[in-house]
Write a protein that holds these residues in place. Structure first.
Motif, PDB file in Angstrom:
ATOM      1  N   GLU A 162       0.720  -1.214  -0.042  1.00 60.17           N
ATOM      2  CA  GLU A 162       0.111  -0.049   0.124  1.00 60.17           C
ATOM      3  C   GLU A 162       0.779   1.315   0.040  1.00 60.17           C
ATOM      4  O   GLU A 162       0.232   2.584  -0.443  1.00 60.17           O
ATOM      5  CB  GLU A 162      -0.699  -0.043   1.160  1.00 60.17           C
ATOM      6  CG  GLU A 162      -1.930  -1.164   1.200  1.00 60.17           C
ATOM      7  CD  GLU A 162      -2.766  -1.216   2.425  1.00 60.17           C
ATOM      8  OE1 GLU A 162      -2.329  -0.103   3.363  1.00 60.17           O
ATOM      9  OE2 GLU A 162      -3.710  -1.839   2.501  1.00 60.17           O
ATOM     10  N   HIS A 163       2.005   1.208   0.558  1.00 65.33           N
ATOM     11  CA  HIS A 163       2.984   2.360   0.530  1.00 65.33           C
ATOM     12  C   HIS A 163       3.840   2.505  -0.809  1.00 65.33           C
ATOM     13  O   HIS A 163       4.710   3.336  -0.813  1.00 65.33           O
ATOM     14  CB  HIS A 163       3.884   2.285   1.753  1.00 65.33           C
ATOM     15  CG  HIS A 163       3.243   2.097   3.025  1.00 65.33           C
ATOM     16  ND1 HIS A 163       2.379   2.946   3.440  1.00 65.33           N
ATOM     17  CD2 HIS A 163       3.046   0.930   3.684  1.00 65.33           C
ATOM     18  CE1 HIS A 163       1.882   2.429   4.919  1.00 65.33           C
ATOM     19  NE2 HIS A 163       2.238   1.269   4.775  1.00 65.33           N
ATOM     20  N   LEU A 164       3.618   1.700  -1.886  1.00 66.79           N
ATOM     21  CA  LEU A 164       4.189   1.933  -2.927  1.00 66.79           C
ATOM     22  C   LEU A 164       3.955   3.099  -3.727  1.00 66.79           C
ATOM     23  O   LEU A 164       2.831   3.604  -3.816  1.00 66.79           O
ATOM     24  CB  LEU A 164       4.026   0.683  -4.004  1.00 66.79           C
ATOM     25  CG  LEU A 164       5.071   0.538  -5.190  1.00 66.79           C
ATOM     26  CD1 LEU A 164       6.472   0.012  -4.435  1.00 66.79           C
ATOM     27  CD2 LEU A 164       4.488  -0.612  -6.001  1.00 66.79           C
ATOM     28  N   ASP A 165       5.182   3.917  -4.259  1.00 68.25           N
ATOM     29  CA  ASP A 165       4.677   5.101  -4.964  1.00 68.25           C
ATOM     30  C   ASP A 165       4.097   5.135  -6.135  1.00 68.25           C
ATOM     31  O   ASP A 165       4.222   3.934  -6.705  1.00 68.25           O
ATOM     32  CB  ASP A 165       5.884   6.030  -4.802  1.00 68.25           C
ATOM     33  CG  ASP A 165       7.170   5.421  -5.761  1.00 68.25           C
ATOM     34  OD1 ASP A 165       7.001   5.522  -6.871  1.00 68.25           O
ATOM     35  OD2 ASP A 165       7.886   4.889  -5.122  1.00 68.25           O
ATOM     36  N   GLU A 167       4.971   6.101  -9.107  1.00 68.54           N
ATOM     37  CA  GLU A 167       5.708   5.760 -10.553  1.00 68.54           C
ATOM     38  C   GLU A 167       6.238   4.519 -10.313  1.00 68.54           C
ATOM     39  O   GLU A 167       6.100   3.460 -11.298  1.00 68.54           O
ATOM     40  CB  GLU A 167       6.902   6.569 -10.458  1.00 68.54           C
ATOM     41  CG  GLU A 167       7.808   6.202 -11.571  1.00 68.54           C
ATOM     42  CD  GLU A 167       9.098   7.068 -11.629  1.00 68.54           C
ATOM     43  OE1 GLU A 167       9.904   7.004 -12.447  1.00 68.54           O
ATOM     44  OE2 GLU A 167       9.234   7.966 -10.876  1.00 68.54           O
ATOM     45  N   SER A 168       6.357   3.777  -9.168  1.00 67.84           N
ATOM     46  CA  SER A 168       6.976   2.330  -8.767  1.00 67.84           C
ATOM     47  C   SER A 168       5.639   1.426  -9.181  1.00 67.84           C
ATOM     48  O   SER A 168       5.957   0.453  -9.709  1.00 67.84           O
ATOM     49  CB  SER A 168       7.372   2.147  -7.618  1.00 67.84           C
ATOM     50  OG  SER A 168       8.392   2.904  -7.333  1.00 67.84           O
ATOM     51  N   ARG A 169       4.584   1.973  -8.681  1.00 71.11           N
ATOM     52  CA  ARG A 169       3.371   1.155  -9.103  1.00 71.11           C
ATOM     53  C   ARG A 169       3.112   0.862 -10.655  1.00 71.11           C
ATOM     54  O   ARG A 169       2.650  -0.246 -10.817  1.00 71.11           O
ATOM     55  CB  ARG A 169       2.074   1.850  -8.415  1.00 71.11           C
ATOM     56  CG  ARG A 169       0.726   0.824  -8.494  1.00 71.11           C
ATOM     57  CD  ARG A 169      -0.491   1.519  -7.434  1.00 71.11           C
ATOM     58  NE  ARG A 169      -0.051   1.245  -6.001  1.00 71.11           N
ATOM     59  CZ  ARG A 169      -0.162   0.163  -5.255  1.00 71.11           C
ATOM     60  NH1 ARG A 169      -0.600  -1.018  -6.145  1.00 71.11           N
ATOM     61  NH2 ARG A 169       0.202  -0.027  -4.143  1.00 71.11           N
ATOM     62  N   GLU A 170       3.304   2.030 -11.079  1.00 69.56           N
ATOM     63  CA  GLU A 170       2.915   1.927 -12.694  1.00 69.56           C
ATOM     64  C   GLU A 170       3.977   1.187 -13.289  1.00 69.56           C
ATOM     65  O   GLU A 170       3.500   0.108 -14.294  1.00 69.56           O
ATOM     66  CB  GLU A 170       2.844   3.192 -13.140  1.00 69.56           C
ATOM     67  CG  GLU A 170       2.006   4.257 -13.037  1.00 69.56           C
ATOM     68  CD  GLU A 170       2.205   5.469 -13.453  1.00 69.56           C
ATOM     69  OE1 GLU A 170       3.113   5.986 -13.861  1.00 69.56           O
ATOM     70  OE2 GLU A 170       1.055   6.289 -13.417  1.00 69.56           O
ATOM     71  N   LEU A 171       5.313   1.022 -12.858  1.00 69.13           N
ATOM     72  CA  LEU A 171       6.371   0.445 -13.544  1.00 69.13           C
ATOM     73  C   LEU A 171       5.977  -1.215 -13.069  1.00 69.13           C
ATOM     74  O   LEU A 171       6.178  -2.285 -14.175  1.00 69.13           O
ATOM     75  CB  LEU A 171       7.659   0.676 -12.800  1.00 69.13           C
ATOM     76  CG  LEU A 171       8.179   1.832 -13.484  1.00 69.13           C
ATOM     77  CD1 LEU A 171       9.506   2.166 -12.490  1.00 69.13           C
ATOM     78  CD2 LEU A 171       8.567   1.838 -14.871  1.00 69.13           C
ATOM     79  N   ALA A 172       5.408  -1.613 -11.925  1.00 68.07           N
ATOM     80  CA  ALA A 172       5.438  -2.847 -11.567  1.00 68.07           C
ATOM     81  C   ALA A 172       4.062  -3.456 -12.388  1.00 68.07           C
ATOM     82  O   ALA A 172       4.164  -4.516 -12.593  1.00 68.07           O
ATOM     83  CB  ALA A 172       4.941  -2.923 -10.120  1.00 68.07           C
ATOM     84  N   GLU A 173       3.053  -2.572 -12.726  1.00 69.35           N
ATOM     85  CA  GLU A 173       1.896  -3.155 -13.285  1.00 69.35           C
ATOM     86  C   GLU A 173       2.407  -3.318 -14.881  1.00 69.35           C
ATOM     87  O   GLU A 173       1.724  -4.238 -15.359  1.00 69.35           O
ATOM     88  CB  GLU A 173       0.936  -1.872 -13.337  1.00 69.35           C
ATOM     89  CG  GLU A 173       0.016  -1.704 -11.963  1.00 69.35           C
ATOM     90  CD  GLU A 173      -0.850  -0.591 -12.060  1.00 69.35           C
ATOM     91  OE1 GLU A 173      -0.684   0.377 -12.991  1.00 69.35           O
ATOM     92  OE2 GLU A 173      -1.479  -0.561 -11.063  1.00 69.35           O
ATOM     93  N   LEU A 174       3.334  -2.544 -15.360  1.00 70.20           N
ATOM     94  CA  LEU A 174       3.810  -2.737 -16.743  1.00 70.20           C
ATOM     95  C   LEU A 174       4.703  -4.150 -16.727  1.00 70.20           C
ATOM     96  O   LEU A 174       4.385  -4.843 -17.611  1.00 70.20           O
ATOM     97  CB  LEU A 174       4.651  -1.578 -17.143  1.00 70.20           C
ATOM     98  CG  LEU A 174       3.964  -0.304 -17.758  1.00 70.20           C
ATOM     99  CD1 LEU A 174       5.058   0.823 -17.953  1.00 70.20           C
ATOM    100  CD2 LEU A 174       3.159  -0.563 -18.755  1.00 70.20           C
ATOM    101  N   ILE A 175       5.304  -4.388 -16.189  1.00 64.85           N
ATOM    102  CA  ILE A 175       6.095  -5.805 -15.721  1.00 64.85           C
ATOM    103  C   ILE A 175       5.082  -6.912 -15.662  1.00 64.85           C
ATOM    104  O   ILE A 175       5.237  -7.808 -16.124  1.00 64.85           O
ATOM    105  CB  ILE A 175       6.899  -5.668 -14.524  1.00 64.85           C
ATOM    106  CG1 ILE A 175       7.968  -4.723 -14.496  1.00 64.85           C
ATOM    107  CG2 ILE A 175       7.814  -7.179 -14.325  1.00 64.85           C
ATOM    108  CD1 ILE A 175       9.249  -4.292 -13.570  1.00 64.85           C
ATOM    109  N   LEU A 176       3.959  -6.754 -14.729  1.00 67.76           N
ATOM    110  CA  LEU A 176       3.025  -7.873 -14.726  1.00 67.76           C
ATOM    111  C   LEU A 176       2.229  -8.139 -16.021  1.00 67.76           C
ATOM    112  O   LEU A 176       2.260  -9.210 -16.339  1.00 67.76           O
ATOM    113  CB  LEU A 176       2.257  -7.443 -13.430  1.00 67.76           C
ATOM    114  CG  LEU A 176       1.303  -8.502 -13.086  1.00 67.76           C
ATOM    115  CD1 LEU A 176       1.799  -9.889 -12.659  1.00 67.76           C
ATOM    116  CD2 LEU A 176       0.149  -7.962 -11.946  1.00 67.76           C
ATOM    117  N   GLN A 177       1.939  -6.918 -16.595  1.00 69.43           N
ATOM    118  CA  GLN A 177       1.156  -7.218 -17.841  1.00 69.43           C
ATOM    119  C   GLN A 177       1.845  -7.645 -18.758  1.00 69.43           C
ATOM    120  O   GLN A 177       1.408  -8.675 -19.607  1.00 69.43           O
ATOM    121  CB  GLN A 177       0.773  -5.731 -18.164  1.00 69.43           C
ATOM    122  CG  GLN A 177       0.003  -5.737 -19.382  1.00 69.43           C
ATOM    123  CD  GLN A 177      -0.701  -4.493 -19.907  1.00 69.43           C
ATOM    124  OE1 GLN A 177       0.005  -3.371 -19.540  1.00 69.43           O
ATOM    125  NE2 GLN A 177      -1.547  -4.226 -20.826  1.00 69.43           N
ATOM    126  N   GLY A 178       3.311  -7.195 -18.913  1.00 70.79           N
ATOM    127  CA  GLY A 178       4.122  -7.864 -20.039  1.00 70.79           C
ATOM    128  C   GLY A 178       4.257  -9.225 -19.752  1.00 70.79           C
ATOM    129  O   GLY A 178       4.198 -10.162 -20.579  1.00 70.79           O
TER     130      GLY A 178
END
Length: 355
Positions: A162-165, A167-178
């Motif tokens: 829940e404390h993920l900023d 930008e980091s959340r968007e990058l993690a979502e891109l990694i997971l989606q890919g």
């Protein structure tokens, strides 16, 4: 002559050997054997693309030579053409039963022999290329599972923080989606290869609604993410004798396709109908629709359409749908919907419909 193509000629008559060598040696690398035993020894060392094999020989005849070659895997792509003065149908059938690819009767026409050799060389090359493709896909499938798991798991754990900023959340979502897209491509490519390589259906009796309910469960979350409502209408629930898992997979892919191309806040209609001895699964979306050219090619292997409706995953999913339907004695088609989108229909034989 040195050639990339090698032909082994097997005949106990020296005159026949000389004739075939004269015809072929100017275009192909040739080797000769006069007995069945010599043919088996030469075949292992020479590694021919094609074997021209006489049937009537002292000792081991051509049928036995053919059977022994086909018993091994080393030269499974080698093409065997039986060459014989025996022209009875039963002689030909026996040749095919032991693994021969073709049969030519003596005396033969030179041009016909050359034409057959060219056809079978091309066929051998295509079979070898297809085999390499399947092997690469299988290796890719096995070798990517562990790395993908190592990517998906940590990415999902990061997103649970829940404390993920932002930008980091968007990058993690891109990694997971890919990673999930790669996993999906691997799954579909592997499944298509299995279907085209002699996949055996596991036949059981089940209701058509069982496939619908399972497919709906798998795709409900993706639909909810776009605020898409999936409306189901079981007009007739038929009893099907087929592969429940395979048909569920096909219907799931139709729903996935509909979710991808439907607008946010729209509706997808999924129906089960009974039409003249077939159960019909109909999936209708209100996306951008299909032009006539796309409708005629969209179920092809690795089909890629134009800009209006680019099929993600190289079009593999819809090809899988068609293969599964046809393996059940049914079919698949794409039509226009009244709302301007598309209707995909998957039909399979059934034992009758009921409400």
């Amino acid at each position: 002559m040195e050639s990339e193509h090698r032909i082994l000629i097997v005949d106990d008559d020296p005159v026949n050997l000389d004739i075939m060598l004269e015809i072929l040696a100017s275009e192909y690398s040739c080797a000769a054997a006069s007995t069945g035993e010599d043919a088996l020894k030469t075949e292992k060392a020479f590694r021919p693309d094609i074997i021209l094999l006489d049937i009537m020989m002292p000792g081991m005849d051509g049928y036995e030579v053919c059977r022994r070659i086909r018993a091994g895997e080393t030269h499974r792509f080698t093409k065997i053409i039986l060459v014989s003065g025996k022209s009875m149908t039963e002689d030909r059938l026996k040749g095919y039963e032991v693994g021969a690819d073709d049969y030519i009767t003596k005396p033969f026409n030179d041009d016909e022999l050359l034409a057959k050799i060219k056809v079978f060389l091309k066929l051998k090359r295509l079979e070898e290329v297809d085999s390499v493709k399947r092997d690469i896909i299988n290796i890719f499938s096995h070798e990517t599972r562990t790395p993908l798991s190592a990517i998906v798991g940590p990415a999902e754990m990061l997103l649970e923080n829940e404390h993920l900023d932002r930008e980091s959340r968007e990058l993690a979502e891109l990694i997971l989606q890919g990673a999930k897209q790669i996993a999906d491509l691997v799954h579909k490519t592997t499944m298509l290869c299995r279907l085209k390589s002699g996949f055996k259906l596991r036949m059981t009796d089940f209701q058509a609604s069982e496939c619908l309910n399972e497919a709906l469960r798998k795709k409900q979350r993706e639909a909810a993410a776009k605020n898409i409502t999936i409306k189901t209408d079981i007009i007739s629930d038929s009893m099907i004798t087929g592969d429940r898992e395979a048909l569920t997979e096909a219907l799931t892919m139709l729903m996935e396709n509909a979710v991808i191309y439907s607008r946010d806040n729209s509706e997808i209609s999924v129906r089960i109908l009974y039409e003249q001895g077939t159960a019909v699964f109909s999936v209708e979306d209100c996306g951008e629709g299909l032009d006539d050219e796309t409708k005629s090619t969209i179920f092809g292997d690795f089909s890629i359409t134009g800009s209006r409706r680019h099929i993600k995953g190289m079009g593999i999913g819809l090809s899988i749908v068609k293969h599964i339907a046809e393996m059940h004695g049914g079919g698949a088609e794409a039509l226009d919907s009244e709302c301007g989108g598309a209707v995909f229909r998957l039909s399979v034989p059934c034992k009758g419909g009921r409400l």
